[in-house]
Design a protein around this motif. Structure first.
Motif, mmCIF file in Angstrom:
data_model
loop_
_atom_site.group_PDB
_atom_site.id
_atom_site.type_symbol
_atom_site.label_atom_id
_atom_site.label_comp_id
_atom_site.label_asym_id
_atom_site.label_seq_id
_atom_site.Cartn_x
_atom_site.Cartn_y
_atom_site.Cartn_z
ATOM 1 N N ARG A 1 -23.708 51.953 33.888
ATOM 2 C CA ARG A 1 -22.304 52.263 33.617
ATOM 3 C C ARG A 1 -21.509 50.961 33.461
ATOM 4 O O ARG A 1 -21.681 50.031 34.232
ATOM 5 C CB ARG A 1 -21.697 53.101 34.734
ATOM 6 N N GLY A 2 -20.661 50.933 32.459
ATOM 7 C CA GLY A 2 -19.878 49.738 32.185
ATOM 8 C C GLY A 2 -20.446 48.917 31.047
ATOM 9 O O GLY A 2 -19.708 48.170 30.396
ATOM 10 N N ASP A 3 -21.760 49.043 30.803
ATOM 11 C CA ASP A 3 -22.360 48.373 29.651
ATOM 12 C C ASP A 3 -22.111 49.212 28.403
ATOM 13 O O ASP A 3 -21.696 50.370 28.489
ATOM 14 C CB ASP A 3 -23.857 48.167 29.873
ATOM 15 N N ASP A 4 -22.420 48.643 27.246
ATOM 16 C CA ASP A 4 -22.147 49.334 25.990
ATOM 17 C C ASP A 4 -23.201 50.393 25.696
ATOM 18 O O ASP A 4 -24.367 50.071 25.430
ATOM 19 C CB ASP A 4 -22.091 48.325 24.838
ATOM 20 N N TYR A 5 -22.800 51.638 25.749
ATOM 21 C CA TYR A 5 -23.663 52.754 25.349
ATOM 22 C C TYR A 5 -23.663 52.844 23.820
ATOM 23 O O TYR A 5 -22.672 52.481 23.168
ATOM 24 C CB TYR A 5 -23.121 54.075 25.886
ATOM 25 N N TRP B 1 -4.068 61.758 29.226
ATOM 26 C CA TRP B 1 -4.616 61.018 28.079
ATOM 27 C C TRP B 1 -4.975 59.572 28.399
ATOM 28 O O TRP B 1 -6.102 59.142 28.111
ATOM 29 C CB TRP B 1 -3.639 61.099 26.900
ATOM 30 N N PRO B 2 -4.086 58.765 28.977
ATOM 31 C CA PRO B 2 -4.501 57.390 29.298
ATOM 32 C C PRO B 2 -5.635 57.336 30.312
ATOM 33 O O PRO B 2 -6.482 56.436 30.250
ATOM 34 C CB PRO B 2 -3.221 56.742 29.862
ATOM 35 N N LEU B 3 -5.667 58.301 31.240
ATOM 36 C CA LEU B 3 -6.771 58.337 32.208
ATOM 37 C C LEU B 3 -8.098 58.639 31.514
ATOM 38 O O LEU B 3 -9.119 57.990 31.778
ATOM 39 C CB LEU B 3 -6.486 59.381 33.292
ATOM 40 N N SER C 1 -13.631 54.087 28.249
ATOM 41 C CA SER C 1 -13.862 52.666 27.983
ATOM 42 C C SER C 1 -14.577 51.985 29.145
ATOM 43 O O SER C 1 -15.413 51.100 28.939
ATOM 44 C CB SER C 1 -12.535 51.955 27.696
ATOM 45 N N GLU C 2 -14.266 52.394 30.361
ATOM 46 C CA GLU C 2 -14.863 51.757 31.539
ATOM 47 C C GLU C 2 -16.326 52.153 31.742
ATOM 48 O O GLU C 2 -17.166 51.310 32.066
ATOM 49 C CB GLU C 2 -14.046 52.107 32.784
ATOM 50 N N ILE C 3 -16.636 53.420 31.556
ATOM 51 C CA ILE C 3 -17.998 53.900 31.815
ATOM 52 C C ILE C 3 -18.939 53.611 30.655
ATOM 53 O O ILE C 3 -20.085 53.186 30.857
ATOM 54 C CB ILE C 3 -17.987 55.410 32.121
ATOM 55 N N PHE C 4 -18.455 53.809 29.425
ATOM 56 C CA PHE C 4 -19.338 53.743 28.254
ATOM 57 C C PHE C 4 -19.195 52.459 27.443
ATOM 58 O O PHE C 4 -19.858 52.298 26.426
ATOM 59 C CB PHE C 4 -19.093 54.962 27.357
ATOM 60 N N GLY C 5 -18.348 51.542 27.870
ATOM 61 C CA GLY C 5 -18.208 50.272 27.172
ATOM 62 C C GLY C 5 -17.261 50.355 25.983
ATOM 63 O O GLY C 5 -16.775 51.431 25.610
ATOM 64 N N SER D 1 -13.884 53.313 19.657
ATOM 65 C CA SER D 1 -13.058 54.061 18.689
ATOM 66 C C SER D 1 -13.657 55.426 18.378
ATOM 67 O O SER D 1 -12.936 56.429 18.264
ATOM 68 C CB SER D 1 -12.895 53.256 17.395
ATOM 69 N N THR D 2 -14.984 55.497 18.263
ATOM 70 C CA THR D 2 -15.649 56.785 18.004
ATOM 71 C C THR D 2 -15.566 57.694 19.221
ATOM 72 O O THR D 2 -15.261 58.887 19.102
ATOM 73 C CB THR D 2 -17.122 56.554 17.633
ATOM 74 N N LEU D 3 -15.832 57.142 20.386
ATOM 75 C CA LEU D 3 -15.790 57.941 21.613
ATOM 76 C C LEU D 3 -14.368 58.388 21.935
ATOM 77 O O LEU D 3 -14.161 59.464 22.506
ATOM 78 C CB LEU D 3 -16.378 57.133 22.779
#
Length: 277
Positions: free
Chosen positions: A24-28, A148-150, A156-160, A165-167
């Motif tokens: 978690r935190g790295d780029d998925y 929305w901001p949460l 962004s924090e979990i999936f990098g 932009s896609t996620l």
């Protein structure tokens, strides 16, 4: 031929790694994120939460009319939702960041609290008391904006950030899905059912494609009891995400960004020294 083989290898490895995500935190990759349990839980929580608040906002005019509020008050409800929607977006991002950096307070837990608070707004509509719709408008507007901001910060924090932009757009899909299920299939159906019941009580028969109006507390009561229950289910999903990510949020999630920044500064300093030499 070599180029074609390389492309095929990339394609195969992309599919092979779907169920082997990084930490978690790295780029998925996009597929790793979409097929991850964390994303599924977050998506379900968002459908429940955003779907419920959006349903309340979309029907605010009809709710006010059914509860016999004057037109001026209904306009006030709309204004309150707009103002508190904006404040929710600002406050949720700002406060969750302070709590995260100072107290290691996980952002999914902030989402859970927001969903629980929105349940209060739904219940105020379901069990209406005098002037409670003013308070409900404030709560629902704030919670709709806060989610929305949460949501996007958690993604962004979990999936990098590599495919953020896609996620980001995938997360937004929860809104129309939740709205369709809770607004059209639940609230619309129950409203029409209650309106038909009132027409039959007056000895009238609804014509084909005729719009109906429902007056009274019963028009939206059952719908918003269901919505409150669904939102509470979303809070439970969010709690599951809190448990799954607790170790991640207890760590220094911004450490890698500081290290990357430091490495870049070192590289630039070295390059300047080489140019000067």
């Amino acid at each position: 031929m070599a180029a074609t083989a390389t492309q095929e290898d990339k394609y195969i490895s992309c599919w092979r790694n779907i169920f082997k995500p990084p930490n978690r935190g790295d780029d998925y990759t996009i597929l790793q994120a979409l097929f991850s349990i964390d994303m599924l839980i977050l998506f379900l929580a968002t459908i429940c939460g955003v779907g419920g608040t959006l349903t309340a906002i979309d029907n605010l005019g009809q709710i006010g009319t059914s509860l016999r509020y004057p037109k001026r008050s209904i306009s006030t409800f709309v204004s309150l939702v707009s103002i508190w929607n904006y404040l929710g977006r600002v406050v949720a991002g700002f406060v969750s960041e302070i709590f995260l950096t100072k107290y290691k307070f996980p952002r999914p837990l902030m989402l859970t609290l927001t969903l629980v608070l929105s349940c209060v707004g739904h219940l105020l509509i379901a069990f209406h008391v005098r002037n409670s719709l003013y308070v409900a408008s404030i709560i629902i507007g704030f919670c709709f904006g806060a989610q929305w901001p949460l949501l996007f910060a958690i993604i962004s924090e979990i999936f990098g950030l590599k495919y953020y932009s896609t996620l980001y757009n995938f997360g937004s899909v929860a809104s129309p899905i939740g709205s369709y299920l809770l607004n059209v299939r639940v609230t619309g159906y129950l409203y029409d059912k209650e309106a038909d019941k009132q027409m039959k009580a007056l000895g009238r028969v609804r014509r084909h494609s005729e719009d109906v109006n429902c007056i009274g507390k019963e028009c939206f009561r059952m719908a918003f009891i269901i919505i409150a229950a669904v939102t509470l289910l979303g809070a439970i999903f969010s709690i599951i995400l809190v448990v799954r990510t607790r170790k991640f949020y207890q760590s220094d999630i911004y450490k890698k960004f500081r290290e990357e920044e430091k490495a870049l500064e070192t590289e630039m300093a070295t390059a300047r020294g080489a140019d000067g030499g």
